[in-house]
Write an enzyme that holds these catalytic residues in place. Structure first.
Site, PDB file in Angstrom:
ATOM      1  N   PHE A  89       0.892  -1.054   0.032  1.00 49.95           N
ATOM      2  CA  PHE A  89      -0.140   0.043  -0.198  1.00 49.95           C
ATOM      3  C   PHE A  89       0.773   1.240  -0.123  1.00 49.95           C
ATOM      4  CE2 PHE A  89      -2.370   3.639   2.370  1.00 49.95           C
ATOM      5  CZ  PHE A  89      -3.217   3.516   1.367  1.00 49.95           C
ATOM      6  N   VAL A  90       0.667   2.018  -0.810  1.00 50.31           N
ATOM      7  CA  VAL A  90       1.162   3.343  -0.923  1.00 50.31           C
ATOM      8  C   VAL A  90       0.264   4.490  -0.708  1.00 50.31           C
ATOM      9  CG1 VAL A  90       2.453   5.242  -2.492  1.00 50.31           C
ATOM     10  CG2 VAL A  90       3.003   2.512  -2.670  1.00 50.31           C
ATOM     11  N   ARG A  96       2.481   7.601  -8.038  1.00 50.15           N
ATOM     12  CA  ARG A  96       3.475   8.444  -9.143  1.00 50.15           C
ATOM     13  C   ARG A  96       4.828   8.742  -9.040  1.00 50.15           C
ATOM     14  NH1 ARG A  96       0.043   5.958 -12.394  1.00 50.15           N
ATOM     15  NH2 ARG A  96      -2.197   6.716 -12.279  1.00 50.15           N
ATOM     16  N   GLY A  98       7.186   6.438  -8.181  1.00 54.34           N
ATOM     17  CA  GLY A  98       8.111   5.239  -8.216  1.00 54.34           C
ATOM     18  C   GLY A  98       8.022   4.169  -7.310  1.00 54.34           C
ATOM     19  N   ASN A 127      -9.796  -2.937  -8.371  1.00 49.17           N
ATOM     20  CA  ASN A 127      -8.431  -2.030  -8.119  1.00 49.17           C
ATOM     21  C   ASN A 127      -7.899  -2.187  -9.485  1.00 49.17           C
ATOM     22  OD1 ASN A 127      -6.320  -0.761  -7.629  1.00 49.17           O
ATOM     23  ND2 ASN A 127      -5.765  -1.727  -5.436  1.00 49.17           N
ATOM     24  N   TYR A 134       0.517  -4.126 -12.458  1.00 49.00           N
ATOM     25  CA  TYR A 134       1.070  -5.270 -12.612  1.00 49.00           C
ATOM     26  C   TYR A 134       1.146  -6.013 -13.769  1.00 49.00           C
ATOM     27  CZ  TYR A 134      -0.232  -5.367  -7.243  1.00 49.00           C
ATOM     28  OH  TYR A 134      -0.284  -4.959  -6.028  1.00 49.00           O
TER      29      TYR A 134
END
Length: 165
Positions: A89-90, A96, A98, A127, A134
């Site tokens: 999780f970001v 955006r 990286g 998602n 991916y």
């Protein structure tokens, strides 16, 4: 990987940061945050005497903005462990930059370090952002496997125990 991004193993000193990021994932997925008991188990399973999971933090300009939980499963046919990615999780405002690619580079390196024959994970069908990511990585979507689950209550039932007293 950018000089702004660091991916590193979390330590017990990072427990509060880790739990805050788990809360952020729950909020993002519109799920209940972990209970106090579950939070205690997360910390114990990550940083206790016998860790069950490995936690990695992603930092952008020195601020933790992402986490991953991994653990090993085992392939009887490869006769090798598989690095299983439970969570990645970001936080939305840090996307955006990286971090996702940096995480996969670090986790692929970790899988190789552990002697794993592969790395696997699941993604929620809604998602699309993650699915697109991916696909760009070259990961192959498994269509011949279905995910099944037994809840704690169902486990007790299958085991022949009663959870109702």
């Amino acid at each position: 990987m950018s000089d702004r991004i660091t991916i590193r193993p979390a330590t017990a000193a990072d427990a509060d940061t880790f739990l805050a990021l788990v809360d952020a994932l729950a909020d993002y997925e519109k799920l209940d945050r972990p209970t106090p008991e579950a939070r205690g188990r997360l910390v114990a399973d990550a940083f206790g005497e016998r860790p069950r999971i490995s936690v990695f933090l992603g930092e952008l300009d020195g601020r933790a903005v992402a986490y991953a939980i991994v653990l090993e499963t085992y392939s009887s046919f490869l006769a090798l462990p598989t690095l299983y990615l439970e969570d990645l999780f970001v936080i939305p405002e840090a996307r955006r930059f990286g971090l996702g690619r940096a995480f996969f580079r670090a986790l692929a390196t970790e899988a190789l370090r552990r002697g794993c024959g592969r790395m696997e994970w699941v993604v929620l069908d809604w998602n699309q952002l993650a699915i697109d990511f991916y696909d760009k990585l070259g990961a192959r979507r498994m269509t011949e496997w279905y995910t099944y689950r037994l809840t704690a209550e169902q486990l007790a039932e299958v085991a022949g125990a009663s959870t109702t007293g």
